[in-house]
Each structure stands twice: as C-alpha cells, then as structure tokens.
Write a protein that holds these residues in place. Structure first.
Motif, PDB file in Angstrom:
ATOM      1  N   LEU A 106     -24.154 -12.356   1.068  1.00 47.67           N
ATOM      2  CA  LEU A 106     -24.823 -11.078   1.290  1.00 47.67           C
ATOM      3  C   LEU A 106     -26.114 -10.989   0.477  1.00 47.67           C
ATOM      4  O   LEU A 106     -27.145 -10.549   0.988  1.00 47.67           O
ATOM      5  CB  LEU A 106     -23.890  -9.920   0.931  1.00 47.67           C
ATOM      6  CG  LEU A 106     -24.392  -8.516   1.244  1.00 47.67           C
ATOM      7  CD1 LEU A 106     -24.614  -8.349   2.736  1.00 47.67           C
ATOM      8  CD2 LEU A 106     -23.406  -7.487   0.734  1.00 47.67           C
ATOM      9  N   ASP A 110     -29.455 -10.495   2.910  1.00 41.32           N
ATOM     10  CA  ASP A 110     -29.772  -9.106   3.201  1.00 41.32           C
ATOM     11  C   ASP A 110     -30.506  -8.428   2.040  1.00 41.32           C
ATOM     12  O   ASP A 110     -29.889  -7.784   1.200  1.00 41.32           O
ATOM     13  CB  ASP A 110     -28.483  -8.352   3.522  1.00 41.32           C
ATOM     14  CG  ASP A 110     -28.711  -7.182   4.433  1.00 41.32           C
ATOM     15  OD1 ASP A 110     -29.843  -6.672   4.470  1.00 41.32           O
ATOM     16  OD2 ASP A 110     -27.756  -6.764   5.102  1.00 41.32           O
ATOM     17  N   TYR A 143     -19.612  -6.597   0.893  1.00 41.75           N
ATOM     18  CA  TYR A 143     -19.388  -7.449   2.067  1.00 41.75           C
ATOM     19  C   TYR A 143     -18.009  -7.156   2.668  1.00 41.75           C
ATOM     20  O   TYR A 143     -17.871  -6.971   3.883  1.00 41.75           O
ATOM     21  CB  TYR A 143     -19.499  -8.917   1.652  1.00 41.75           C
ATOM     22  CG  TYR A 143     -19.308  -9.890   2.794  1.00 41.75           C
ATOM     23  CD1 TYR A 143     -20.391 -10.292   3.568  1.00 41.75           C
ATOM     24  CD2 TYR A 143     -18.054 -10.425   3.090  1.00 41.75           C
ATOM     25  CE1 TYR A 143     -20.222 -11.196   4.612  1.00 41.75           C
ATOM     26  CE2 TYR A 143     -17.884 -11.322   4.125  1.00 41.75           C
ATOM     27  CZ  TYR A 143     -18.966 -11.708   4.886  1.00 41.75           C
ATOM     28  OH  TYR A 143     -18.795 -12.599   5.913  1.00 41.75           O
TER      29      TYR A 143
END
Length: 153
Positions: A106, A110, A143
């Motif tokens: 993650l 992101d 996540y």
C-alpha cells in the motif's frame, strides 16, 4: 521566503516541541537541515526508498540486543513458552508481521493514502506519545480494512 515543505516541517517541529517528542524533533530537524543545505533532492528520494527498511532493521537490532548480550537465552525461551501469554505474544507477532507485509504494498502503490498514514502517525506520535512504527503497521491495517470494506460494498 519559506517554501511549503519548510513551513510544513516547521509546523511539525512546533508540534513536536509542544508534545515534547524527541524522536519527532530529531527527525524533523534532520530533514530541515538537509533541505536548507540543498541536498534534499537525491537524499530524500534515497531515504524514501530505503528508510522503512533501515527502520525495521534498527528496531530488529534493538529487539535482538538482549539475545546478543546474553540477557535472554534458550532457557528463557523455553520458560516463556510455558506461559499462555507467550503464545499470545507469539501469535500477535506473527499477525502483525503478516499484516504489515501488505502495508508495504500500500505504501508503495498509493501515495495519497501514504500521506494520510503519515499524518496519522505524526499526530499519534506528537499528541499521544505514540511510537513511529505506525506507517508500516498502519498501512497494513489500512490495507486489511480496505479489503474488508470492499467485501461489504
């Protein structure tokens, strides 16, 4: 006169001072010095790429130091495993490591989520005396929560 990153870092330094959080003060201070010295371009990208691994390595060294010093040995391990709390700790350690593994994904994939995680970690460290291992495990928990959210929406 001051760029947005410097102003943001100064704000964080102020929060660290108010909260009396030495780790955050040192971290922000180092980043300000690097930024003002003009070496931030290459150094920051290097730190971003390797910093989490360095941090995990340093924490691992700290956790293993009692074994290396002889303060904890096989006898202690065997005794500990007789306790139900040791088994709980063993399972919790495994769970955290597995959850954090997905957090790395993650954090890499992101960036806007990373910003929120970092802000959450800064707030927890500065306002509640938290420990800055938060971004990695926080990302893992995020996540996991996102996957659960996707299952129910």
């Amino acid at each position: 006169m001051f760029s947005q990153p410097i102003l943001f870092l100064l704000l964080l330094l102020g929060i660290a001072l108010i909260a009396k959080n030495q780790s955050l003060m040192i971290a922000v201070g180092v980043l300000i010095v690097l930024k003002l010295a003009g070496v931030d371009g290459k150094v920051f990208s290097f730190i971003q790429g390797k910093g989490i691994n360095w941090g995990v390595t340093i924490i691992t060294i700290a956790v293993l130091a009692p074994i290396a010093s002889g303060a904890i040995g096989f006898k202690d391990l065997i005794e500990a495993l007789k306790s139900p709390y040791a088994w709980i700790a063993l399972l919790a350690g495994m769970a955290v490591a597995l959850i954090a593994k997905n957090g790395l994904i993650l954090l890499e994939d992101d960036p806007h989520i990373t910003t929120a995680l970092v802000l959450g970690t800064i707030l927890a460290v500065s306002l509640f005396n938290g420990v800055a291992v938060g971004p990695l495990i926080g990302a893992g928990i995020a996540y996991l929560a996102m996957k659960l959210f996707e299952m129910f929406t």
